[in-house]
Design a protein around this motif. Structure first.
Motif, PDB file in Angstrom:
ATOM      1  N   ALA A 140       0.836  -1.201   0.000  1.00  0.00           N
ATOM      2  CA  ALA A 140       0.000   0.000   0.000  1.00  0.00           C
ATOM      3  C   ALA A 140       0.874   1.255   0.000  1.00  0.00           C
ATOM      4  N   HIS A 141       1.952   1.219   0.754  1.00  0.00           N
ATOM      5  CA  HIS A 141       2.886   2.353   0.788  1.00  0.00           C
ATOM      6  C   HIS A 141       3.516   2.581  -0.582  1.00  0.00           C
ATOM      7  N   THR A 142       3.921   1.514  -1.225  1.00  0.00           N
ATOM      8  CA  THR A 142       4.522   1.605  -2.562  1.00  0.00           C
ATOM      9  C   THR A 142       3.528   2.177  -3.565  1.00  0.00           C
ATOM     10  N   LEU A 143       2.313   1.652  -3.565  1.00  0.00           N
ATOM     11  CA  LEU A 143       1.278   2.116  -4.489  1.00  0.00           C
ATOM     12  C   LEU A 143       0.955   3.586  -4.240  1.00  0.00           C
ATOM     13  N   LYS A 144       0.901   3.970  -2.986  1.00  0.00           N
ATOM     14  CA  LYS A 144       0.613   5.366  -2.632  1.00  0.00           C
ATOM     15  C   LYS A 144       1.635   6.307  -3.255  1.00  0.00           C
ATOM     16  N   GLY A 145       2.898   6.011  -3.066  1.00  0.00           N
ATOM     17  CA  GLY A 145       3.952   6.889  -3.582  1.00  0.00           C
ATOM     18  C   GLY A 145       3.978   6.961  -5.093  1.00  0.00           C
ATOM     19  N   GLU A 146       3.839   5.830  -5.751  1.00  0.00           N
ATOM     20  CA  GLU A 146       3.877   5.805  -7.209  1.00  0.00           C
ATOM     21  C   GLU A 146       2.648   6.496  -7.798  1.00  0.00           C
ATOM     22  N   ALA A 147       1.492   6.315  -7.174  1.00  0.00           N
ATOM     23  CA  ALA A 147       0.280   6.966  -7.665  1.00  0.00           C
ATOM     24  C   ALA A 147       0.403   8.481  -7.552  1.00  0.00           C
ATOM     25  N   ARG A 148       0.950   8.954  -6.453  1.00  0.00           N
ATOM     26  CA  ARG A 148       1.133  10.403  -6.297  1.00  0.00           C
ATOM     27  C   ARG A 148       2.057  10.969  -7.366  1.00  0.00           C
ATOM     28  N   GLN A 149       3.077  10.224  -7.725  1.00  0.00           N
ATOM     29  CA  GLN A 149       4.027  10.679  -8.741  1.00  0.00           C
ATOM     30  C   GLN A 149       3.311  11.017 -10.045  1.00  0.00           C
ATOM     31  N   PHE A 150       2.268  10.263 -10.388  1.00  0.00           N
ATOM     32  CA  PHE A 150       1.550  10.470 -11.640  1.00  0.00           C
ATOM     33  C   PHE A 150       0.300  11.322 -11.472  1.00  0.00           C
ATOM     34  N   GLY A 151       0.078  11.865 -10.291  1.00  0.00           N
ATOM     35  CA  GLY A 151      -1.091  12.704 -10.067  1.00  0.00           C
ATOM     36  C   GLY A 151      -2.357  11.925  -9.815  1.00  0.00           C
ATOM     37  N   ALA A 152      -2.251  10.644  -9.529  1.00  0.00           N
ATOM     38  CA  ALA A 152      -3.421   9.797  -9.278  1.00  0.00           C
ATOM     39  C   ALA A 152      -3.791   9.886  -7.796  1.00  0.00           C
ATOM     40  N   LEU A 153      -4.306  11.050  -7.416  1.00  0.00           N
ATOM     41  CA  LEU A 153      -4.517  11.339  -6.000  1.00  0.00           C
ATOM     42  C   LEU A 153      -5.606  10.497  -5.328  1.00  0.00           C
ATOM     43  N   PRO A 154      -6.748  10.217  -5.961  1.00  0.00           N
ATOM     44  CA  PRO A 154      -7.715   9.330  -5.294  1.00  0.00           C
ATOM     45  C   PRO A 154      -7.136   7.934  -5.029  1.00  0.00           C
ATOM     46  N   LEU A 155      -6.367   7.415  -5.974  1.00  0.00           N
ATOM     47  CA  LEU A 155      -5.726   6.109  -5.786  1.00  0.00           C
ATOM     48  C   LEU A 155      -4.706   6.180  -4.651  1.00  0.00           C
ATOM     49  N   ALA A 156      -3.916   7.248  -4.626  1.00  0.00           N
ATOM     50  CA  ALA A 156      -2.919   7.415  -3.559  1.00  0.00           C
ATOM     51  C   ALA A 156      -3.599   7.528  -2.196  1.00  0.00           C
ATOM     52  N   THR A 157      -4.705   8.241  -2.143  1.00  0.00           N
ATOM     53  CA  THR A 157      -5.438   8.410  -0.881  1.00  0.00           C
ATOM     54  C   THR A 157      -5.998   7.079  -0.392  1.00  0.00           C
ATOM     55  N   LEU A 158      -6.549   6.294  -1.301  1.00  0.00           N
ATOM     56  CA  LEU A 158      -7.088   4.983  -0.920  1.00  0.00           C
ATOM     57  C   LEU A 158      -5.963   4.053  -0.462  1.00  0.00           C
ATOM     58  N   ALA A 159      -4.841   4.058  -1.162  1.00  0.00           N
ATOM     59  CA  ALA A 159      -3.698   3.230  -0.755  1.00  0.00           C
ATOM     60  C   ALA A 159      -3.198   3.666   0.626  1.00  0.00           C
ATOM     61  N   GLU A 160      -3.179   4.974   0.861  1.00  0.00           N
ATOM     62  CA  GLU A 160      -2.750   5.473   2.172  1.00  0.00           C
ATOM     63  C   GLU A 160      -3.710   5.021   3.273  1.00  0.00           C
ATOM     64  N   GLU A 161      -5.000   5.038   2.975  1.00  0.00           N
ATOM     65  CA  GLU A 161      -5.991   4.564   3.955  1.00  0.00           C
ATOM     66  C   GLU A 161      -5.711   3.110   4.326  1.00  0.00           C
ATOM     67  N   ILE A 162      -5.429   2.288   3.330  1.00  0.00           N
ATOM     68  CA  ILE A 162      -5.127   0.873   3.582  1.00  0.00           C
ATOM     69  C   ILE A 162      -3.835   0.742   4.379  1.00  0.00           C
ATOM     70  N   GLU A 163      -2.823   1.515   4.014  1.00  0.00           N
ATOM     71  CA  GLU A 163      -1.548   1.488   4.736  1.00  0.00           C
ATOM     72  C   GLU A 163      -1.742   1.852   6.208  1.00  0.00           C
ATOM     73  N   VAL A 164      -2.490   2.904   6.472  1.00  0.00           N
ATOM     74  CA  VAL A 164      -2.707   3.362   7.853  1.00  0.00           C
ATOM     75  C   VAL A 164      -3.472   2.312   8.657  1.00  0.00           C
TER      76      VAL A 164
END
Length: 139
Positions: free
Chosen positions: A59-83
């Motif tokens: 989830a942490h990996t997906l969050k960071g990579e999604a943010r890099q491409f501007g995929a903020l809803p995906l990054a937010t969901l991955a962060e929720e799972i990580e937390v």
């Protein structure tokens, strides 16, 4: 929660990343695809096994990579799972609390990836033929 069209991607961030990466952009987007597929699968596997620790790194990996491409809803969901995963590890609990987020992850990842790839590889514009079309003589 449903995301429509352009709300899945922060396009100015996407275009900035594309400009920064230059000719390596398509290759890096390919890595995002590969890593994302692996991360989503690892998260789903961890969820099936109620393995909170198994949620954290993918989830942490997906969050960071999604943010890099501007995929903020995906990054937010991955962060929720990580937390949730981190909190469950600290409390020594199973991760049932992440189930709703995990079930939303794959569809959101696939929708987002489709948008990113479509923008990265736009179809070539079709040029009209020199004549009047099929079966017509060119003047």
């Amino acid at each position: 929660m449903s995301f429509e069209g352009s709300t899945l991607v922060d396009w100015p961030a996407f275009f900035a990343t594309r400009a920064e990466l230059g000719t390596g952009f398509v290759r890096i987007l390919g890595y995002f695809r590969e890593d994302g597929v692996k991360s989503v699968a690892a998260i789903e596997l961890a969820m099936r096994g109620l393995n909170a620790a198994g949620l954290v790194i993918p989830a942490h990996t997906l969050k960071g990579e999604a943010r890099q491409f501007g995929a903020l809803p995906l990054a937010t969901l991955a962060e929720e799972i990580e937390v949730i995963g981190r909190d469950c590890v600290e409390a020594q609990e199973t991760c049932e609390a992440a189930l709703t987020a995990v079930t939303r992850l794959r569809p959101l990842f696939e929708q987002t990836l489709a948008l990113l790839e479509r923008e990265a590889n736009p179809p070539a514009p079709r040029r009209p033929l020199g004549g009047g079309g099929f079966g017509r003589k060119i003047a």
